[in-house]
Design an enzyme around this catalytic site. Sequence first.
Site, PDB file in Angstrom:
ATOM      1  N   GLY A  39       0.817  -1.224   0.000  1.00 27.85           N
ATOM      2  CA  GLY A  39       0.000   0.000   0.000  1.00 27.85           C
ATOM      3  C   GLY A  39       0.844   1.265   0.000  1.00 27.85           C
ATOM      4  O   GLY A  39       0.539   2.223   0.712  1.00 27.85           O
ATOM      5  N   GLY A  43      -2.892   7.289  -4.180  1.00 27.88           N
ATOM      6  CA  GLY A  43      -3.549   7.665  -5.429  1.00 27.88           C
ATOM      7  C   GLY A  43      -3.620   6.539  -6.439  1.00 27.88           C
ATOM      8  O   GLY A  43      -4.241   6.687  -7.487  1.00 27.88           O
ATOM      9  N   ASN A 129       7.797   2.885 -16.182  1.00 29.03           N
ATOM     10  CA  ASN A 129       8.283   3.964 -15.312  1.00 29.03           C
ATOM     11  C   ASN A 129       9.804   3.999 -15.216  1.00 29.03           C
ATOM     12  O   ASN A 129      10.361   4.769 -14.433  1.00 29.03           O
ATOM     13  CB  ASN A 129       7.710   3.815 -13.893  1.00 29.03           C
ATOM     14  CG  ASN A 129       6.199   3.806 -13.874  1.00 29.03           C
ATOM     15  OD1 ASN A 129       5.599   2.863 -13.388  1.00 29.03           O
ATOM     16  ND2 ASN A 129       5.588   4.842 -14.418  1.00 29.03           N
ATOM     17  N   HIS A 156       9.579   4.815  -2.149  1.00 29.57           N
ATOM     18  CA  HIS A 156       9.924   3.445  -2.563  1.00 29.57           C
ATOM     19  C   HIS A 156      10.298   3.374  -4.027  1.00 29.57           C
ATOM     20  O   HIS A 156      11.107   2.542  -4.427  1.00 29.57           O
ATOM     21  CB  HIS A 156       8.782   2.452  -2.239  1.00 29.57           C
ATOM     22  CG  HIS A 156       7.571   2.544  -3.124  1.00 29.57           C
ATOM     23  ND1 HIS A 156       6.677   3.599  -3.086  1.00 29.57           N
ATOM     24  CD2 HIS A 156       7.087   1.705  -4.074  1.00 29.57           C
ATOM     25  CE1 HIS A 156       5.713   3.393  -3.955  1.00 29.57           C
ATOM     26  NE2 HIS A 156       5.937   2.257  -4.581  1.00 29.57           N
ATOM     27  N   ARG A 157       9.754   4.289  -4.838  1.00 30.91           N
ATOM     28  CA  ARG A 157      10.051   4.264  -6.272  1.00 30.91           C
ATOM     29  C   ARG A 157      11.319   5.077  -6.584  1.00 30.91           C
ATOM     30  O   ARG A 157      12.047   4.753  -7.522  1.00 30.91           O
ATOM     31  CB  ARG A 157       8.844   4.758  -7.060  1.00 30.91           C
ATOM     32  CG  ARG A 157       7.591   3.890  -6.808  1.00 30.91           C
ATOM     33  CD  ARG A 157       6.896   3.431  -8.045  1.00 30.91           C
ATOM     34  NE  ARG A 157       7.749   2.756  -8.975  1.00 30.91           N
ATOM     35  CZ  ARG A 157       7.399   2.393 -10.198  1.00 30.91           C
ATOM     36  NH1 ARG A 157       6.178   2.669 -10.624  1.00 30.91           N
ATOM     37  NH2 ARG A 157       8.222   1.773 -11.011  1.00 30.91           N
ATOM     38  N   GLU A 193       8.024  10.299 -14.170  1.00 31.96           N
ATOM     39  CA  GLU A 193       7.644   8.886 -14.062  1.00 31.96           C
ATOM     40  C   GLU A 193       7.855   8.149 -15.381  1.00 31.96           C
ATOM     41  O   GLU A 193       7.248   7.100 -15.633  1.00 31.96           O
ATOM     42  CB  GLU A 193       6.189   8.791 -13.575  1.00 31.96           C
ATOM     43  CG  GLU A 193       5.953   9.507 -12.252  1.00 31.96           C
ATOM     44  CD  GLU A 193       6.025   8.609 -11.008  1.00 31.96           C
ATOM     45  OE1 GLU A 193       5.656   7.439 -11.087  1.00 31.96           O
ATOM     46  OE2 GLU A 193       6.465   9.118  -9.941  1.00 31.96           O
ATOM     47  N   HIS A 268      -1.143   7.783 -13.617  1.00 30.09           N
ATOM     48  CA  HIS A 268      -0.269   8.006 -14.780  1.00 30.09           C
ATOM     49  C   HIS A 268      -1.168   8.159 -16.008  1.00 30.09           C
ATOM     50  O   HIS A 268      -2.267   7.590 -16.054  1.00 30.09           O
ATOM     51  CB  HIS A 268       0.645   6.805 -15.044  1.00 30.09           C
ATOM     52  CG  HIS A 268       1.748   6.613 -14.059  1.00 30.09           C
ATOM     53  ND1 HIS A 268       2.077   5.380 -13.539  1.00 30.09           N
ATOM     54  CD2 HIS A 268       2.625   7.490 -13.518  1.00 30.09           C
ATOM     55  CE1 HIS A 268       3.110   5.505 -12.720  1.00 30.09           C
ATOM     56  NE2 HIS A 268       3.444   6.779 -12.676  1.00 30.09           N
ATOM     57  N   ASN A 380      -1.395  -4.375  -7.676  1.00 28.87           N
ATOM     58  CA  ASN A 380      -0.606  -3.212  -7.276  1.00 28.87           C
ATOM     59  C   ASN A 380      -0.761  -2.071  -8.282  1.00 28.87           C
ATOM     60  O   ASN A 380       0.024  -1.115  -8.267  1.00 28.87           O
ATOM     61  CB  ASN A 380       0.876  -3.585  -7.150  1.00 28.87           C
ATOM     62  CG  ASN A 380       1.322  -3.691  -5.697  1.00 28.87           C
ATOM     63  OD1 ASN A 380       0.694  -3.116  -4.808  1.00 28.87           O
ATOM     64  ND2 ASN A 380       2.405  -4.392  -5.452  1.00 28.87           N
ATOM     65  N   CYS A 386       2.026  -1.038 -18.155  1.00 30.22           N
ATOM     66  CA  CYS A 386       2.975  -0.654 -17.097  1.00 30.22           C
ATOM     67  C   CYS A 386       4.205  -1.541 -17.138  1.00 30.22           C
ATOM     68  O   CYS A 386       5.295  -1.116 -16.762  1.00 30.22           O
ATOM     69  CB  CYS A 386       2.343  -0.822 -15.711  1.00 30.22           C
ATOM     70  SG  CYS A 386       0.883   0.154 -15.437  1.00 30.22           S
TER      71      CYS A 386
HETATM   72  O1  SUG Z   1       3.946   3.508  -8.952  1.00 28.96           O
HETATM   73  N1  SUG Z   1       2.560   0.549  -7.712  1.00 28.96           N
HETATM   74  C1  SUG Z   1       3.086   1.280  -8.841  1.00 28.96           C
HETATM   75  C2  SUG Z   1       2.357   0.891 -10.101  1.00 28.96           C
HETATM   76  C3  SUG Z   1       2.975   1.520 -11.308  1.00 28.96           C
HETATM   77  C4  SUG Z   1       2.187   1.254 -12.552  1.00 28.96           C
HETATM   78  N2  SUG Z   1       2.835   1.839 -13.653  1.00 28.96           N
HETATM   79  C5  SUG Z   1       2.251   2.480 -14.686  1.00 28.96           C
HETATM   80  N3  SUG Z   1       0.987   2.857 -14.638  1.00 28.96           N
HETATM   81  N4  SUG Z   1       2.976   2.770 -15.698  1.00 28.96           N
HETATM   82  C6  SUG Z   1       2.985   2.802  -8.628  1.00 28.96           C
HETATM   83  O2  SUG Z   1       1.931   3.257  -8.186  1.00 28.96           O
HETATM   84  C7  SUG Z   1       2.548  -0.235  -5.404  1.00 28.96           C
HETATM   85  C8  SUG Z   1       3.548  -0.879  -4.470  1.00 28.96           C
HETATM   86  C9  SUG Z   1       2.949  -1.308  -3.174  1.00 28.96           C
HETATM   87  O3  SUG Z   1       2.028  -0.678  -2.695  1.00 28.96           O
HETATM   88  O4  SUG Z   1       3.436  -2.304  -2.582  1.00 28.96           O
HETATM   89  C10 SUG Z   1       3.191   0.544  -6.540  1.00 28.96           C
HETATM   90  O5  SUG Z   1       4.241   1.116  -6.347  1.00 28.96           O
END
Ligand code: SUG
Length: 465
Positions: A39, A43, A129, A156-157, A193, A268, A380, A386
């Site tokens: 989590g 958004g 991303n 985290h990203r 992103e 995104h 996720n 993605c």
């Molecule tokens: O950045 N989910 C990613 C999903 C990315 C999807 N990418 C594209 N739409 N291109 C994010 O929101 C969830 C990880 C967690 O909650 O454990 C996460 O990072």
Amino acid sequence: MSGAEHGTDASPATTAQHTADTRVTNFDGIPGPTHNYSGLAHGNLAAERNAQQDANPREAALQGLAKMRALAARGFPQAILPPQERPDVGALRALGFDGTDHDVIVAAGRDAPELLAACSSAASMWAANAATISASADCADARLHITPANLATHFHRSLEAATTTRVLRAIFADDARFRVHDPLPTAPQFGDEGAANHTRFGAPNDAGVEFFVYGRRALGAGAASPTRFPARQTREASEAIARRHTLDPARTVFAQQRPDAIDSGVFHNDVIAVGEGTFLFCHERAFVEQPRVLDALAAAVGPAFTAVVIRDDELSIADAVGTYLFNSQLLPLPGDRFLLVAPEECRVHRATVQILDRLVAEGSPIAEVLTFNLRQSMRNGGGPACLRLRVPLSYDERSAVRANVFLDAVLDATLGAWIERHYRDRLAATDLRDPALLDESRRALDELTQILALPSIYPFQLAGA
Ligand code: SUG
């Protein structure tokens, strides 16, 4: 479908043909051994909803590989991007945890499990991303430009950017053909992103039109921003990328995502729009001043530009987010039509079934639909689009990639066995506290760099270098 049209290993006879042979290769991220649901992404409604569920990393990786295998079998060029080292012990050390690597994990798990979760995310699987890619045909210096995304909005990203840069420099290692930039400065004003907010239109061989979609302006007055959820991509970041990629301003279009769409879970642009060639498939509430944006694209792309715009009364934004209809891949078929690669969720939702049946039946640019079960990633918030990074590569550019990253039957079988050997089939949030997971991941990644013929790219490999 003819083999000649889509054969991956066709060897053109002349140099002229070589340079005219540009095709998009999809580089898919492999979900890593620590894939879990924490989590972490505010958004991103799916990720928030599924927080703390048990994950199955092995199934996640195998689902991704099954998609790659099926598309490669259809003749679409397919490659892979390796996962990252997690947990990120270096990041935990930077946050004050000390001792051996195992001590660091045990202390973080005990005192700050949310930090351990952030440092354990396998989010690099979402290769869209990883970076923004500009085809060499679009760039003034005729090199293929790559800007790794800083992913500054979520901690985290943001941890991905350094290794992503090393990975891309290792794969695209020929400076005469490729320019892998540093990520943009890691500040909210330059939140970037990557390709999730970038679309290239036009034929692969000719100068194309690059379309940048941002969520907000960071500096100066101007457009409204979302109020509930973060706008992850700034206009300033998109403009900086266009500048450093030496794009032609006359062939570059910028548009703002609708703030209310972001506030409804469209974190995104690739959650609400997908484009390829001369075709854009999107929802009517994708962009601010959408008619003007479509006119600008039509003017830049030329008379062949076609937009299929789905109305709100056909599919609500909530259902677009729920089904991920627009988080699909468009793969070229003969006759300027496309195969749409969609998540399986679109097969069971009444409105998306109707839309797709109609579009195929009425001879729209979507000629065929293929769906995949990607549920481990979807939970996720990551669909088919993605998971892949589009890289237009000429024959010569492809030949300059020495790493063993292009998926063929041998690599497919090797990766399948590698996943079965190293991945757990269940990972609960509390399992992240197990230091053995770090050792398992490192063993797996060390073997993977050998399989992919990559140099040392991971912190644990570089530390001893
Ligand atoms: O950045 N989910 C990613 C999903 C990315 C999807 N990418 C594209 N739409 N291109 C994010 O929101 C969830 C990880 C967690 O909650 O454990 C996460 O990072």
